[in-house]
Design a protein around this motif. Sequence first.
Motif, short mmCIF file in Angstrom:
data_model
loop_
_atom_site.label_atom_id
_atom_site.label_comp_id
_atom_site.label_asym_id
_atom_site.label_seq_id
_atom_site.Cartn_x
_atom_site.Cartn_y
_atom_site.Cartn_z
N THR A 1 0.98 4.35 -2.66
CA THR A 1 0.60 5.58 -2.55
C THR A 1 1.84 6.62 -3.00
O THR A 1 1.91 7.61 -3.47
CB THR A 1 0.23 6.04 -0.93
OG1 THR A 1 1.47 5.24 -0.44
CG2 THR A 1 -0.91 5.38 -0.61
N LEU B 1 -19.21 0.78 11.59
CA LEU B 1 -17.99 1.73 11.41
C LEU B 1 -17.71 2.46 10.09
O LEU B 1 -17.54 3.60 9.75
CB LEU B 1 -16.68 1.03 11.86
CG LEU B 1 -16.71 0.82 13.36
CD1 LEU B 1 -15.20 0.20 13.67
CD2 LEU B 1 -17.13 1.72 14.15
N ILE C 1 0.98 -1.22 -0.05
CA ILE C 1 -0.06 0.07 0.06
C ILE C 1 0.80 1.15 0.07
O ILE C 1 0.51 2.21 -0.72
CB ILE C 1 -0.97 0.01 1.31
CG1 ILE C 1 -1.76 -1.26 1.13
CG2 ILE C 1 -1.88 1.42 1.21
CD1 ILE C 1 -2.75 -1.34 -0.01
N ARG D 1 -12.10 -4.26 6.34
CA ARG D 1 -12.47 -5.41 6.73
C ARG D 1 -13.46 -5.01 8.15
O ARG D 1 -13.23 -5.83 8.99
CB ARG D 1 -11.30 -6.23 7.10
CG ARG D 1 -10.33 -5.85 7.98
CD ARG D 1 -9.01 -6.76 8.40
NE ARG D 1 -8.66 -7.12 7.07
CZ ARG D 1 -7.35 -6.56 6.43
NH1 ARG D 1 -6.96 -5.33 7.01
NH2 ARG D 1 -6.85 -6.91 5.37
N GLU D 2 -13.86 -3.92 8.24
CA GLU D 2 -14.53 -3.19 9.35
C GLU D 2 -16.02 -3.49 9.40
O GLU D 2 -16.59 -3.89 8.35
CB GLU D 2 -14.17 -1.52 9.45
CG GLU D 2 -14.32 -0.92 10.67
CD GLU D 2 -13.69 -1.88 11.68
OE1 GLU D 2 -14.30 -2.85 12.44
OE2 GLU D 2 -12.54 -1.57 12.18
N ALA E 1 -17.92 6.42 8.78
CA ALA E 1 -17.09 6.91 7.81
C ALA E 1 -17.77 7.62 6.86
O ALA E 1 -17.50 8.60 6.46
CB ALA E 1 -16.12 5.95 7.59
N GLN F 1 -5.10 8.00 -3.21
CA GLN F 1 -4.28 7.88 -1.84
C GLN F 1 -5.18 7.68 -0.71
O GLN F 1 -5.18 6.73 0.13
CB GLN F 1 -3.39 8.89 -1.64
CG GLN F 1 -2.16 8.86 -2.65
CD GLN F 1 -1.11 10.28 -2.85
OE1 GLN F 1 -1.64 11.25 -2.22
NE2 GLN F 1 0.04 9.93 -2.87
N LEU F 2 -6.08 8.58 -0.68
CA LEU F 2 -7.11 8.52 0.51
C LEU F 2 -7.96 7.45 0.70
O LEU F 2 -7.91 7.16 1.66
CB LEU F 2 -7.88 10.06 0.22
CG LEU F 2 -8.86 10.41 1.20
CD1 LEU F 2 -9.32 11.85 1.11
CD2 LEU F 2 -10.24 9.61 1.28
N LEU G 1 -11.22 0.01 6.85
CA LEU G 1 -12.53 0.12 6.60
C LEU G 1 -12.50 -1.55 5.64
O LEU G 1 -14.08 -1.81 5.67
CB LEU G 1 -12.86 1.31 5.73
CG LEU G 1 -13.07 2.56 6.61
CD1 LEU G 1 -13.43 3.76 5.86
CD2 LEU G 1 -14.16 2.16 7.48
N PHE H 1 -7.40 0.46 3.36
CA PHE H 1 -6.11 -0.42 4.42
C PHE H 1 -5.63 0.01 5.46
O PHE H 1 -5.14 -0.86 6.34
CB PHE H 1 -5.28 -0.87 3.10
CG PHE H 1 -5.86 -1.75 2.14
CD1 PHE H 1 -6.36 -2.86 2.26
CD2 PHE H 1 -6.07 -0.84 0.65
CE1 PHE H 1 -6.71 -3.56 1.01
CE2 PHE H 1 -6.82 -1.47 -0.40
CZ PHE H 1 -7.05 -3.03 -0.21
N GLY H 2 -5.47 1.28 5.48
CA GLY H 2 -4.74 1.82 6.70
C GLY H 2 -5.72 1.98 8.12
O GLY H 2 -5.66 1.36 9.06
N MET H 3 -7.14 2.54 7.66
CA MET H 3 -8.06 2.58 8.63
C MET H 3 -8.95 1.27 8.59
O MET H 3 -10.12 1.28 9.32
CB MET H 3 -8.69 3.83 8.49
CG MET H 3 -7.96 5.02 8.34
SD MET H 3 -8.93 6.56 7.84
CE MET H 3 -9.11 7.27 9.28
N ILE I 1 -5.63 4.73 2.00
CA ILE I 1 -5.57 4.83 3.57
C ILE I 1 -6.86 4.39 4.18
O ILE I 1 -6.47 3.83 5.13
CB ILE I 1 -4.99 6.22 3.76
CG1 ILE I 1 -3.61 6.63 3.11
CG2 ILE I 1 -4.88 6.36 5.26
CD1 ILE I 1 -2.44 6.30 3.37
N ALA I 2 -7.92 4.80 3.78
CA ALA I 2 -9.14 4.75 4.38
C ALA I 2 -9.29 3.05 4.46
O ALA I 2 -9.89 2.60 5.40
CB ALA I 2 -10.18 5.53 3.74
#
Lengths: 211, 103
Positions: free
Chosen positions: B27, B75, B23, B70-71, B79, B57-58, B68, B64-66, B61-62
């Motif tokens: 980016t 949640l 990831i 697999r959330e 978002a 990029q956003l 979402l 795989f970083g945050m 991040i949302a």
Amino acid sequence: MSSASGVLREPWEDLERQRLASSFGMWVFLASEALFFGGMFMGYTMMRITYPHAFAEAGKESEFWFGTANLVLLLTSSSSMAVAVRGAKAGFGRLATWALLVTALLGIAFIIVKGVEYHLDLDDDLWPGPGFKLGMTPAQIFWGFYWVMTGVHAIHLTIGIVLVLRLFALARLGWLAVTENPSIEVTGLYWHLVDIIWICLYPLLYLVGRG
Amino acid sequence: MMADSAQPSRPTARAIVLQSIVIWGGTLVLLAVEAVVARLGLGPLDVAIPLVCAAVQLVLIALFGMQLVRERALLRLAAVAGVIWLVIMFGLTLSDFLTRGII
């Protein structure tokens, strides 16, 4: 008061509910943050549509390489934070702890680069007002947005650094169970938002008028 | 009680680090594209392509970083709610601002 793993807090009955509630709370906060910054982005958009040439002229004065370097730093920190959060969740406490330190150090590097950049900007008379480098033109509006938006972002990042360093210190002292601790996840969400804001600021402040 | 919690198997440390590196690489490639394109003098594309790169990029991040991707639905909904309010703000403001003098 606390479970065997030491991370379950009142009033939750189990860790999964605590995790869901804390993450939900953070997401609601992040939505309000998005609107807080969104208002500034909205103002910037309207002014840029109104004064396209002045914004292009003003944008050429921003420090392209400093902004780019800082985006690289924050993108890297987002990666290390993702390692910390997923590592903590999957039971790799040691990996998560050191990933937290890497994240905080990258954030500190960002602040240092930003500080040097601010110094150069001030030396270059890019503070709006009397003596402004580009004269009394709408270019000042661009630089007004630049100082406010990057300043507010830097404050947010500083708060993030403190939060991450706190988690790292508590983990190293043995006062915080890293594994499956919702605090790591919630702090991670905040950190990623700060990164996302810089992702949005970068093309608006550092890539204007470069063509 | 929580119906949507089919717990996936726990990833290995290697898988966690590897996914983050992929990831991160993605980016950085997008950053290179936007930084180069903005200097090419392509007219309106100078603005559009960097903004699209930033948007991707956003999203990376949302998702795989945050996490979402697999959330839980609750949640994801929280978002999306933030995004919806942003769209309303930009939509209402620009629909007035960009049509002044036309209507």
